[in-house]
Motif scaffolding. Sequence first.
Motif, PDB file in Angstrom:
ATOM      1  N   GLU A  46      80.381  65.940  60.946  1.00  0.00           N
ATOM      2  CA  GLU A  46      79.706  66.578  59.807  1.00  0.00           C
ATOM      3  C   GLU A  46      80.384  66.209  58.486  1.00  0.00           C
ATOM      4  N   LYS A  47      81.728  66.226  58.468  1.00  0.00           N
ATOM      5  CA  LYS A  47      82.466  65.881  57.247  1.00  0.00           C
ATOM      6  C   LYS A  47      82.310  64.401  56.896  1.00  0.00           C
ATOM      7  N   GLY A  63      90.573  69.955  65.049  1.00  0.00           N
ATOM      8  CA  GLY A  63      89.145  70.191  64.883  1.00  0.00           C
ATOM      9  C   GLY A  63      88.348  69.568  66.006  1.00  0.00           C
ATOM     10  N   GLU A 120      82.723  68.900  64.066  1.00  0.00           N
ATOM     11  CA  GLU A 120      83.205  69.233  62.711  1.00  0.00           C
ATOM     12  C   GLU A 120      83.534  67.974  61.917  1.00  0.00           C
TER      13      GLU A 120
END
Length: 195
Positions: A58-59, A51, A55
């Motif tokens: 954000e998680k 990833g 990404e």
Amino acid sequence: MLNGLRIGLGITASHCTYEEVIPMIKQFTDLGATVVPIITYSVLTAATRFGTGEEWIEKIEAASGSNVVSKIVEAEPFGPTNPLDCMVIAPMTGNSISKLANAQTDSPVLMAAKATLRNGKPVVLGISTNDALGLNGMNIMKLLSTKNIYFIPFGQDNPHKKPNSLIADFAKIIPTVEHAIKGKQFQPVLITHKL
């Protein structure tokens, strides 16, 4: 026991272990702790088969409910101004192990660790490195004998194909932190991974 505590969660560039980071954050928040996520520059900028930095950020922010700390100047106040109750670095790469063992602070994660140690608070390490039983072995031993530094239990994850590699059992993060807050190392430190 963790209710109301501020836990710094430092994340370094062991990209293959990031899937284990999100559940760790939830474990802490479910127990009433506030998680302050702190990342190295490589987490922010790397794009790998696991990833992109965007990404993962954000998680991490969604799980913690906090913005990531991604600059050294943002981590420095974790000293006397805005202290953490405990700093966890998981995953922690060999590069960061080497730097911490030799007092280098060139990332937000290492600055937060230094600030936490300055306050006499525990720093918990969850190692993930392919050279733990190679050149980094002496750095790990140095950190094992350093006051206020504790280790999530670790062992060889693939001794036949990667004989120098060690990785923490991230499922043991909560009891390790609970013991570290009491000034104790969760035992056993050396474990056997399922092969």
